[in-house]
Design a protein around this motif. Sequence first.
Motif, PDB file in Angstrom:
ATOM      1  N   ARG A   1     -24.294  45.227  78.335  1.00  0.00           N
ATOM      2  CA  ARG A   1     -22.842  45.360  78.320  1.00  0.00           C
ATOM      3  C   ARG A   1     -22.378  46.038  77.033  1.00  0.00           C
ATOM      4  O   ARG A   1     -21.492  46.903  77.054  1.00  0.00           O
ATOM      5  CB  ARG A   1     -22.217  43.977  78.458  1.00  0.00           C
ATOM      6  N   LYS A   2     -22.986  45.671  75.919  1.00  0.00           N
ATOM      7  CA  LYS A   2     -22.641  46.299  74.636  1.00  0.00           C
ATOM      8  C   LYS A   2     -23.025  47.778  74.624  1.00  0.00           C
ATOM      9  O   LYS A   2     -22.277  48.629  74.129  1.00  0.00           O
ATOM     10  CB  LYS A   2     -23.358  45.553  73.519  1.00  0.00           C
ATOM     11  N   ARG A   3     -24.199  48.073  75.204  1.00  0.00           N
ATOM     12  CA  ARG A   3     -24.622  49.470  75.255  1.00  0.00           C
ATOM     13  C   ARG A   3     -23.682  50.304  76.132  1.00  0.00           C
ATOM     14  O   ARG A   3     -23.349  51.438  75.791  1.00  0.00           O
ATOM     15  CB  ARG A   3     -26.048  49.541  75.794  1.00  0.00           C
ATOM     16  N   ASP A   4     -23.256  49.736  77.222  1.00  0.00           N
ATOM     17  CA  ASP A   4     -22.323  50.454  78.095  1.00  0.00           C
ATOM     18  C   ASP A   4     -21.010  50.738  77.375  1.00  0.00           C
ATOM     19  O   ASP A   4     -20.443  51.837  77.502  1.00  0.00           O
ATOM     20  CB  ASP A   4     -22.068  49.656  79.369  1.00  0.00           C
ATOM     21  N   ARG A   5     -20.530  49.767  76.636  1.00  0.00           N
ATOM     22  CA  ARG A   5     -19.298  49.994  75.869  1.00  0.00           C
ATOM     23  C   ARG A   5     -19.522  51.067  74.807  1.00  0.00           C
ATOM     24  O   ARG A   5     -18.636  51.891  74.529  1.00  0.00           O
ATOM     25  CB  ARG A   5     -18.856  48.687  75.237  1.00  0.00           C
ATOM     26  N   GLY A   6     -20.706  51.042  74.193  1.00  0.00           N
ATOM     27  CA  GLY A   6     -20.995  52.065  73.181  1.00  0.00           C
ATOM     28  C   GLY A   6     -21.056  53.459  73.774  1.00  0.00           C
ATOM     29  O   GLY A   6     -20.521  54.429  73.193  1.00  0.00           O
ATOM     30  N   TYR A   7     -21.691  53.622  74.920  1.00  0.00           N
ATOM     31  CA  TYR A   7     -21.749  54.932  75.568  1.00  0.00           C
ATOM     32  C   TYR A   7     -20.372  55.391  76.042  1.00  0.00           C
ATOM     33  O   TYR A   7     -20.068  56.597  76.051  1.00  0.00           O
ATOM     34  CB  TYR A   7     -22.725  54.896  76.740  1.00  0.00           C
ATOM     35  N   GLN A   8     -19.554  54.432  76.442  1.00  0.00           N
ATOM     36  CA  GLN A   8     -18.201  54.799  76.825  1.00  0.00           C
ATOM     37  C   GLN A   8     -17.421  55.328  75.615  1.00  0.00           C
ATOM     38  O   GLN A   8     -16.705  56.329  75.697  1.00  0.00           O
ATOM     39  CB  GLN A   8     -17.489  53.586  77.434  1.00  0.00           C
ATOM     40  N   ALA A   9     -17.582  54.649  74.478  1.00  0.00           N
ATOM     41  CA  ALA A   9     -16.928  55.126  73.255  1.00  0.00           C
ATOM     42  C   ALA A   9     -17.497  56.481  72.817  1.00  0.00           C
ATOM     43  O   ALA A   9     -16.750  57.370  72.370  1.00  0.00           O
ATOM     44  CB  ALA A   9     -17.102  54.104  72.136  1.00  0.00           C
ATOM     45  N   LEU A  10     -18.818  56.663  72.966  1.00  0.00           N
ATOM     46  CA  LEU A  10     -19.433  57.938  72.603  1.00  0.00           C
ATOM     47  C   LEU A  10     -18.913  59.064  73.487  1.00  0.00           C
ATOM     48  O   LEU A  10     -18.605  60.162  72.996  1.00  0.00           O
ATOM     49  CB  LEU A  10     -20.947  57.811  72.723  1.00  0.00           C
ATOM     50  N   SER A  11     -18.822  58.830  74.774  1.00  0.00           N
ATOM     51  CA  SER A  11     -18.298  59.838  75.686  1.00  0.00           C
ATOM     52  C   SER A  11     -16.850  60.186  75.358  1.00  0.00           C
ATOM     53  O   SER A  11     -16.461  61.360  75.310  1.00  0.00           O
ATOM     54  CB  SER A  11     -18.417  59.329  77.128  1.00  0.00           C
ATOM     55  N   THR A  12     -16.031  59.163  75.105  1.00  0.00           N
ATOM     56  CA  THR A  12     -14.632  59.420  74.753  1.00  0.00           C
ATOM     57  C   THR A  12     -14.523  60.185  73.438  1.00  0.00           C
ATOM     58  O   THR A  12     -13.687  61.084  73.282  1.00  0.00           O
ATOM     59  CB  THR A  12     -13.882  58.089  74.658  1.00  0.00           C
ATOM     60  N   GLY A  13     -15.383  59.846  72.472  1.00  0.00           N
ATOM     61  CA  GLY A  13     -15.350  60.542  71.190  1.00  0.00           C
ATOM     62  C   GLY A  13     -15.745  61.998  71.309  1.00  0.00           C
ATOM     63  O   GLY A  13     -15.150  62.872  70.672  1.00  0.00           O
ATOM     64  N   LEU A  14     -16.774  62.299  72.110  1.00  0.00           N
ATOM     65  CA  LEU A  14     -17.172  63.703  72.289  1.00  0.00           C
ATOM     66  C   LEU A  14     -16.075  64.505  72.970  1.00  0.00           C
ATOM     67  O   LEU A  14     -15.827  65.661  72.619  1.00  0.00           O
ATOM     68  CB  LEU A  14     -18.462  63.759  73.107  1.00  0.00           C
ATOM     69  N   ILE A  15     -15.419  63.918  73.939  1.00  0.00           N
ATOM     70  CA  ILE A  15     -14.311  64.601  74.600  1.00  0.00           C
ATOM     71  C   ILE A  15     -13.169  64.847  73.616  1.00  0.00           C
ATOM     72  O   ILE A  15     -12.565  65.923  73.576  1.00  0.00           O
ATOM     73  CB  ILE A  15     -13.835  63.804  75.821  1.00  0.00           C
TER      74      ILE A  15
ATOM     75  N   LEU B   1     -21.670  49.788  68.117  1.00  0.00           N
ATOM     76  CA  LEU B   1     -22.218  49.262  69.365  1.00  0.00           C
ATOM     77  C   LEU B   1     -23.612  49.785  69.673  1.00  0.00           C
ATOM     78  O   LEU B   1     -24.384  49.125  70.364  1.00  0.00           O
ATOM     79  CB  LEU B   1     -21.274  49.622  70.528  1.00  0.00           C
ATOM     80  N   ILE B   2     -23.934  51.001  69.183  1.00  0.00           N
ATOM     81  CA  ILE B   2     -25.239  51.612  69.450  1.00  0.00           C
ATOM     82  C   ILE B   2     -25.842  52.047  68.126  1.00  0.00           C
ATOM     83  O   ILE B   2     -25.142  52.570  67.248  1.00  0.00           O
ATOM     84  CB  ILE B   2     -25.107  52.843  70.383  1.00  0.00           C
ATOM     85  N   ARG B   3     -27.121  51.856  67.979  1.00  0.00           N
ATOM     86  CA  ARG B   3     -27.797  52.291  66.764  1.00  0.00           C
ATOM     87  C   ARG B   3     -28.037  53.803  66.820  1.00  0.00           C
ATOM     88  O   ARG B   3     -28.375  54.353  67.875  1.00  0.00           O
ATOM     89  CB  ARG B   3     -29.115  51.553  66.594  1.00  0.00           C
ATOM     90  N   ALA B   4     -27.902  54.454  65.666  1.00  0.00           N
ATOM     91  CA  ALA B   4     -28.040  55.910  65.625  1.00  0.00           C
ATOM     92  C   ALA B   4     -29.465  56.353  65.900  1.00  0.00           C
ATOM     93  O   ALA B   4     -29.693  57.450  66.433  1.00  0.00           O
ATOM     94  CB  ALA B   4     -27.571  56.440  64.265  1.00  0.00           C
ATOM     95  N   ASP B   5     -30.445  55.519  65.549  1.00  0.00           N
ATOM     96  CA  ASP B   5     -31.827  55.907  65.809  1.00  0.00           C
ATOM     97  C   ASP B   5     -32.169  55.834  67.294  1.00  0.00           C
ATOM     98  O   ASP B   5     -33.143  56.432  67.748  1.00  0.00           O
ATOM     99  CB  ASP B   5     -32.782  55.027  65.015  1.00  0.00           C
ATOM    100  N   GLN B   6     -31.362  55.074  68.052  1.00  0.00           N
ATOM    101  CA  GLN B   6     -31.571  55.004  69.477  1.00  0.00           C
ATOM    102  C   GLN B   6     -30.833  56.104  70.227  1.00  0.00           C
ATOM    103  O   GLN B   6     -31.289  56.525  71.282  1.00  0.00           O
ATOM    104  CB  GLN B   6     -31.132  53.630  70.014  1.00  0.00           C
ATOM    105  N   GLU B   7     -29.703  56.569  69.720  1.00  0.00           N
ATOM    106  CA  GLU B   7     -28.910  57.591  70.381  1.00  0.00           C
ATOM    107  C   GLU B   7     -28.529  58.674  69.378  1.00  0.00           C
ATOM    108  O   GLU B   7     -27.615  58.495  68.562  1.00  0.00           O
ATOM    109  CB  GLU B   7     -27.647  56.967  70.993  1.00  0.00           C
ATOM    110  N   PRO B   8     -29.198  59.847  69.393  1.00  0.00           N
ATOM    111  CA  PRO B   8     -28.890  60.912  68.418  1.00  0.00           C
ATOM    112  C   PRO B   8     -27.507  61.515  68.596  1.00  0.00           C
ATOM    113  O   PRO B   8     -26.998  62.164  67.671  1.00  0.00           O
ATOM    114  CB  PRO B   8     -29.988  61.956  68.700  1.00  0.00           C
TER     115      PRO B   8
END
Length: 531
Positions: free
Chosen positions: A79-93, A113-120
């Motif tokens: 659930r935390k990862r999903d929220r992090g990816y949602q924030a990442l997607s919104t930020g890129l847009i 929400l997401i570690r930088a070493d896990q998601e570049p």
Amino acid sequence: MIRVIVYVLLILALGFGFSWLADRPGELQIVWQGQLIEMSLTAAATMIVALVAVVMIGWWLIRTIWTSPHSVRRYFRARKRDRGYQALSTGLIAAGAGNAQLAHRMSSRARGLIRADQEPLIMMLEAQTAMIEGKHDHARRIYEQMVADPETRELGLRGLYLEATRLGAHEAARQYAEKAAEEAPYLPWAATATLEHRCQTSNWDEAILLLDRQRVAGVSSRSEADRMKAVLLTAKAMDLLDGDPALARDNAMNALKLAKDLVPAATTAARALLREDNLRKAGSVLESAWKLEPHPDIARVYVRARSGDGAMDRLKRAERLEHLKPNNVESLMIVAEMALEAHDFIKARAKAEAAARMRACERVFLLLADIEDAETGDQARIRYWMAQALKAPRDPAWVAEGQVSEKWLPYSPISGKLDAFEWKVPYAQVSGSIEDGTVVSGASALAELPALAKSDQVKPDQVKSQPVAEQTAERQESVKVVTPKPLPTTPKNANGSKDAAPEPFFGRPPDDPGVRKPGNTADEKARLNIL
């Protein structure tokens, strides 16, 4: 879907098994610890199936209870990862849209929400946000961190390349592009930037090697790669033409094999062959290129292939080009130019007028003016052709990104783009100054040509029967120079006397208070009496 199919097949198998047992009735006897247990086969099978089901359900319950803490942690982590990816997607847009505030907020939330070493992509979002906010130093540090990671190295090199280009650090940008091209030749931006730099430094061998690697990597199509390689081989041949004509010839001929319609390759190959005294082969190369695309550069090299030829010899070679490509403007123009040099004015005028009817341009009218000047010297007709040249569309030239060059270049001097020059009319000079608002045509210009002065007219039979030199001499003798008579410096009156003052306009002095009225002479008194 697969699970549903498996369940259906299992139920069908159980049903088939019980029906098979029902068709074959029997009894089962079991002696266990001195006791006799009797039951039917159907009941025994049902008990066995029920026992297996109870064991499976029990095992599932025990495993669920045992792994429940891990399952709970995994649920909240997902659930935390999903929220992090949602924030990442919104930020890129938001970064793509230029919303720096939202991009910065989403970047901070995604990092929490997401570690930088896990998601570049988090580092990519932070770099884009820093660039939007104007923090270019921070963005460069992030790109350097991305270069250190093998997974994001290509992305970091591109970011550093763009930043160096923005700052005007072309040497640093070149180094980033070359490093990216060495590690990943399939990157179009790195290969193109490196190729353009090697062309600007005339490092043709390295540029051809890089182009071959790019072709193997599948970055460009076969036709595009062949065209680019032909351009590079032509540029190399042009540099070697003075020092090594043999090697220049080989490179130019290889370029023609890849791109037969490349005019600079044909002219360079012909010049190299002429320096080796191979006139026949040079002529064959130029004639083949002329059949594909008539070009003024090909015509100039062809008619002046032999340095010892006279004007009549060059005219014959020009007529050979016209025979190869009849009813063509360039064919008519080269014949007219060579006929003018040979003082064959009749042929020069006929070919030039035919070219003007096919395509009215500045070059045609200037040639007609030169013919008029050499043949008749009639200034009125010369000025007429010059005026038509000013109003006519401009001639085609080598143009790249709005830059006009007198000769072909392998790359654009503005952006460094390879094979940027095209033979066409410049955009800024589509036509000259137009006085009446209409573009002049060759037929209308010939129809409105002023008549030849009487002193300059020559009978056609005399022109055909007399040699060219005698025609020119007679025309020069026939032109008479008329010296205008000087005007009288002192005005005369009606009686012819030079001492009298000029008669005022309307019979009286001008109405100017600053001008004194002359005295009443006898003529003035008589004129007043008449009035």
